[in-house]
Design an enzyme around this catalytic site. Structure first.
Site, mmCIF file in Angstrom:
data_model
loop_
_atom_site.group_PDB
_atom_site.id
_atom_site.type_symbol
_atom_site.label_atom_id
_atom_site.label_comp_id
_atom_site.label_asym_id
_atom_site.label_seq_id
_atom_site.Cartn_x
_atom_site.Cartn_y
_atom_site.Cartn_z
ATOM 1 C CG ASP A 72 -2.176 0.686 1.011
ATOM 2 O OD1 ASP A 72 -2.917 0.587 0.181
ATOM 3 O OD2 ASP A 72 -2.317 2.174 1.743
ATOM 4 C CE LYS A 177 8.618 5.139 -9.233
ATOM 5 N NZ LYS A 177 7.191 4.817 -9.594
ATOM 6 C CG HIS A 182 7.670 4.841 -2.698
ATOM 7 N ND1 HIS A 182 7.931 5.362 -4.159
ATOM 8 C CD2 HIS A 182 6.132 4.423 -2.984
ATOM 9 C CE1 HIS A 182 6.910 5.214 -4.830
ATOM 10 N NE2 HIS A 182 5.841 4.872 -4.272
HETATM 11 P P1 IMP Z 1 -2.751 1.660 -3.500
HETATM 12 O O1 IMP Z 1 -1.678 1.366 -2.887
HETATM 13 O O2 IMP Z 1 -3.406 0.686 -4.370
HETATM 14 O O3 IMP Z 1 -3.869 2.249 -2.299
HETATM 15 O O4 IMP Z 1 -2.663 2.866 -4.331
HETATM 16 C C1 IMP Z 1 -1.640 4.023 -4.100
HETATM 17 C C2 IMP Z 1 -1.653 5.127 -5.353
HETATM 18 O O5 IMP Z 1 -0.644 6.016 -5.121
HETATM 19 C C3 IMP Z 1 -1.491 4.299 -6.510
HETATM 20 O O6 IMP Z 1 -2.505 4.137 -7.562
HETATM 21 C C4 IMP Z 1 -0.774 5.614 -7.299
HETATM 22 O O7 IMP Z 1 -1.745 6.578 -7.794
HETATM 23 C C5 IMP Z 1 0.011 6.273 -5.996
HETATM 24 N N1 IMP Z 1 1.398 5.699 -6.196
HETATM 25 C C6 IMP Z 1 1.927 4.801 -5.378
HETATM 26 N N2 IMP Z 1 3.189 4.556 -5.792
HETATM 27 C C7 IMP Z 1 3.503 5.484 -6.707
HETATM 28 C C8 IMP Z 1 4.518 5.390 -7.410
HETATM 29 O O8 IMP Z 1 5.671 4.949 -7.257
HETATM 30 N N3 IMP Z 1 4.644 6.411 -8.623
HETATM 31 C C9 IMP Z 1 3.302 7.234 -8.745
HETATM 32 N N4 IMP Z 1 2.131 7.078 -8.047
HETATM 33 C C10 IMP Z 1 2.384 6.298 -7.327
#
Ligand code: IMP
Length: 201
Positions: A72, A177, A182
């Site tokens: 997440d 990257k 992260h």
């Molecule tokens: P979740 O972890 O599925 O809730 O989604 C996290 C959201 O954060 C993703 O859909 C992206 O929009 C954003 N996100 C997470 N990591 C990245 C990254 O490495 N680059 C750009 N956006 C990110």
């Protein structure tokens, strides 16, 4: 390292899947994800990255009866109190990240603040069907650009400039990257754990 050379990544997000595959492939670890097997869609009801990663990893672990990892992650912007943070995926209207970036740039502008500091955070949880788990955190600091640049990566990459660089993440190739992101940092901790513990998978 570990006995099994396969790990299930509980995600349908193409951007995340390709980054994780790229990091684990050279170590001889095959990643199976929502592109290959059935991964349950779950509601992310947690209040932290760790809670949501656990919800996703545990649902997949129970479904497959195997240990699974989930990530997440999100973008935390200082000028707007750390938003969108754990709600990053839902912040974009209809999950359209072009619109999400426009919304974010507008929201920051409306604060009249010069503070563009931000960070991406990621928690990877390794969960077992019995509910046991272990988590790994990663973070990259940076700033929010005033406009989008670059075509690589996914999500909010075109507006995030990592500290020490003048380019957005969308101008980094994936290898570059993954070294500082992260997700890359959280995965390095996971890999370290696999290396030190024979019976993890
Ligand atoms: P979740 O972890 O599925 O809730 O989604 C996290 C959201 O954060 C993703 O859909 C992206 O929009 C954003 N996100 C997470 N990591 C990245 C990254 O490495 N680059 C750009 N956006 C990110």
């Amino acid at each position: 390292m570990q006995k099994s050379k396969k790990i299930i990544f509980a995600s349908h997000n193409k951007g995340k899947i390709s980054e994780i595959k790229e990091i684990l492939y050279p170590l001889g670890i095959t990643v199976l994800s929502g592109e290959d097997i059935e991964i349950p869609e779950v509601e992310e009801t947690g209040k932290t990255f760790e809670e949501n990663a656990y919800i996703k990893a545990l649902a997949a672990a129970k479904k497959q009866n195997l240990p699974c990892i989930a990530d997440d992650s999100g973008l935390c912007v200082d000028a707007i109190g750390g938003k969108p943070g754990v709600y990053t995926a839902r912040y974009a209207p209809n999950r359209n990240f072009e619109m999400g970036m426009d919304k974010l740039l507008k929201e920051i502008k409306e604060t009249n603040s010069n503070n563009r500091a931000a960070h991406f955070a990621c928690v990877i949880v390794l969960a077992y069907p019995n509910g046991n788990f272990k988590s790994f955190e990663g973070r990259v600091d940076g700033s929010i650009a005033t406009q989008k640049t670059g075509k690589l990566g996914f999500g909010y990459d075109p507006i995030f400039i990592p500290t020490g660089f003048t380019r957005s993440f969308a101008e980094f190739d994936s290898d570059e990257k993954n070294k500082i992101s992260h997700r890359g940092r959280a995965l390095q901790k996971f890999i370290q754990y696999l290396t030190e513990n024979e019976d993890v998978l």
